[in-house]
Design a protein around this motif. Structure first.
Motif, PDB file in Angstrom:
ATOM      1  N   HIS A 195     -15.305  -4.608  -6.700  1.00  0.00           N
ATOM      2  CA  HIS A 195     -15.523  -3.328  -7.402  1.00  0.00           C
ATOM      3  C   HIS A 195     -14.376  -2.357  -7.171  1.00  0.00           C
ATOM      4  N   HIS A 196     -13.233  -2.906  -6.821  1.00  0.00           N
ATOM      5  CA  HIS A 196     -12.017  -2.103  -6.636  1.00  0.00           C
ATOM      6  C   HIS A 196     -12.132  -1.080  -5.523  1.00  0.00           C
ATOM      7  N   ARG A 197     -13.030  -1.336  -4.604  1.00  0.00           N
ATOM      8  CA  ARG A 197     -13.127  -0.455  -3.424  1.00  0.00           C
ATOM      9  C   ARG A 197     -12.081  -0.937  -2.412  1.00  0.00           C
ATOM     10  N   VAL A 198     -11.312   0.003  -1.882  1.00  0.00           N
ATOM     11  CA  VAL A 198     -10.223  -0.368  -0.975  1.00  0.00           C
ATOM     12  C   VAL A 198     -10.627  -0.063   0.472  1.00  0.00           C
ATOM     13  N   SER A 199     -10.408  -1.029   1.330  1.00  0.00           N
ATOM     14  CA  SER A 199     -10.602  -0.719   2.754  1.00  0.00           C
ATOM     15  C   SER A 199      -9.385  -1.144   3.555  1.00  0.00           C
ATOM     16  N   LEU A 200      -9.261  -0.532   4.702  1.00  0.00           N
ATOM     17  CA  LEU A 200      -8.160  -0.848   5.611  1.00  0.00           C
ATOM     18  C   LEU A 200      -8.766  -1.599   6.777  1.00  0.00           C
ATOM     19  N   ASP A 201      -8.373  -2.863   6.907  1.00  0.00           N
ATOM     20  CA  ASP A 201      -8.968  -3.766   7.879  1.00  0.00           C
ATOM     21  C   ASP A 201      -8.089  -3.791   9.131  1.00  0.00           C
ATOM     22  N   PHE A 202      -8.614  -3.255  10.228  1.00  0.00           N
ATOM     23  CA  PHE A 202      -7.840  -3.177  11.473  1.00  0.00           C
ATOM     24  C   PHE A 202      -8.102  -4.368  12.396  1.00  0.00           C
TER      25      PHE A 202
END
Ligand code: ATP
Length: 439
Positions: A252-259
């Motif tokens: 759904h084009h949601r962006v997350s930053l995976d640490f």
């Protein structure tokens, strides 16, 4: 009083050491430009080329509309103050300041009036009849500045003038230099590696690294909107937290930053989301200054969590060191390249010989070097699905966060951090901003 223009200026020492690499910079009339950067980045060499004490290997220099590249130092109307403004030991402060006026055969009464005027501005009227060895470091430096300014230079150059003074004296003289530069309205270039001096004195700061300028802007622009991770790391206490992350984009084009062990999602309307959807699976560097975090009493969605490892009391605030199991990156090492040098630089190539190379650095003089470097860098970039190798610039360390209140916190406490995503800066792996710079 002219503005100063540097056009693709480079300096190679001994035919092989590239000290300044294709620097272009416009300094406005009356502006105070601070050259800021770590030791050895080329600040002094650049300043000395403006003074005429070093001849550029490439490029041209201008005062206003006049090219001064080949003009002898004496004809440039430049005053220079060094770290240790050496004074004539057997002359009083007054005679030291008078000296350049005597050399110019100025009328004695007028010269005396000028010395008194300059001494007033610098607050050294009481010390004029004393010899240098009886003066404090700060007073000696004021006399050196007075001697430099008494002939009303067209351009005023200062090379770390405060570095030999103690902290109190530095603060005092820094404020006076700031006021004086503004009052005298003279185009000034000030070299330092001290961020406080730069932030407080500069109309604009040019951040240098490896002989090049990485960023130019007002103090606020560079602090809040840095062009590179190195720049972001050079300004600010505590230093910005640079966290290694992978961009993840959902269906759904949601962006997350995976640490790694934890992640945060960006709001869909965040402009970074719009940019980062094109970087799905890529490694990025997420810059977060302390003020991007607030501690929360309890765990909620979209927070970072860690354990408080240490707490330092700094007087009016606390410094919290939080172990969040996030790979942090050393700003000094990110995107670091070695200087490109070549035997051709020593081969008598005139600075006017390769106009085509101007604007992109001396390393472009070697056909294809840049392309090969780029190719190698591309090759080294890991495939999105492969684990990221830990390099010299990466280290597991603590997030450093400034707190006004540390009540209830002690080492070992679990800390929940709410992140203001608007305050994050996203850089690519080589340290260049991905999200738009809004200047
Ligand atoms: P610092 O803050 O330590 O004074 P800087 O940023 O002013 O450093 P420069 O003094 O301009 O740096 O030096 C830039 C580079 O050029 C350094 O690697 C230095 O060793 C080299 N360099 C400077 N002058 C010379 C010289 N005369 N001959 C050879 N190399 C030089």
């Amino acid at each position: 009083m002219p503005g100063i223009r540097l056009d693709s200026v480079s300096k190679v020492f001994d035919g092989r050491h590239l000290a300044v690499d294709g620097v272009s910079l416009d300094i406005a009339r009356g502006e105070c430009m601070v050259l800021l950067g770590p030791s050895g980045c080329g600040k002094t060499t650049l300043l000395r080329m403006i003074a005429g004490l070093e001849v550029p290997t490439e490029g041209t220099l201008w005062f206003g509309r006049t090219e001064i590249t080949d003009l002898p130092p004496k004809e440039r109307g430049v005053a220079l103050v060094f770290q240790n403004g050496a004074l004539y030991p057997h002359r009083t402060a007054r005679e030291n300041i008078l000296f350049p006026l005597r050399m110019a055969a100025e009328d004695a009464a007028e010269a005396d009036a000028k010395v008194t005027g300059v001494a007033n501005i610098l607050g050294i009227d009481e010390t004029l009849d004393r010899f240098p060895k009886t003066l404090s470091g700060g007073e000696r430096q004021r006399v050196a500045i007075g001697r430099a300014l008494v002939r009303k230079p067209r351009v005023f150059l200062m090379d770390e003038p405060l570095s030999n003074l103690d902290a109190t004296m530095r603060t005092e003289l820094r404020q006076e230099i700031g006021a004086m530069v503004r009052d005298l309205d003279v185009t000034t270039v000030y070299v330092t590696h001290d961020q406080v001096e730069a932030l407080t004195l500069a109309d604009r700061i040019a951040i240098m690294r490896n002989g090049r300028i990485e960023d130019v802007g007002t103090s606020e622009q560079i602090f809040h909107d840095p062009a590179t991770a190195f720049t972001a790391g050079f300004l600010g206490v505590p230093r910005i937290n640079l966290m290694s992350a992978t961009v993840r984009v959902t269906d759904h084009h949601r962006v997350s930053l995976d640490f790694g062990n934890q992640s945060i999602s960006l709001p869909p309307i965040d402009r970074r989301s719009l940019i980062l959807v094109d970087h799905d699976g890529e490694r990025v560097i997420v810059g977060a200054r302390s003020h991007a975090f607030t501690t929360a009493a309890s765990g909620e969605a979209n927070q970072l969590t860690g354990a408080l490892r240490a707490l330092e009391f700094h007087g009016s605030e606390w410094m919290a060191f939080v172990q969040a199991d996030i790979e942090l990156i050393n700003p000094d090492l990110v995107g670091r390249t070695t200087r490109t040098t070549t035997p051709e630089h020593g081969g008598g190539r005139s600075r006017h010989a390769n106009a085509a190379a101007r604007g992109s650095g001396l390393s472009t003089l070697i056909p294809g070097v840049r392309q090969v470097q780029d190719k190698l860098l591309r090759r080294r970039r890991p495939h999105p699905s492969t684990p990221h190798p830990t390099t010299a610039s990466h280290r597991r360390a603590d997030l450093v966060i400034e707190l006004n209140d540390a009540r209830g916190l002690r080492p070992g406490t679990k800390v929940h951090l709410t992140v203001d995503t608007e305050r994050l800066h996203i850089f690519d792996e080589s340290g260049h901003r991905i999200d738009r710079i809004t200047r």
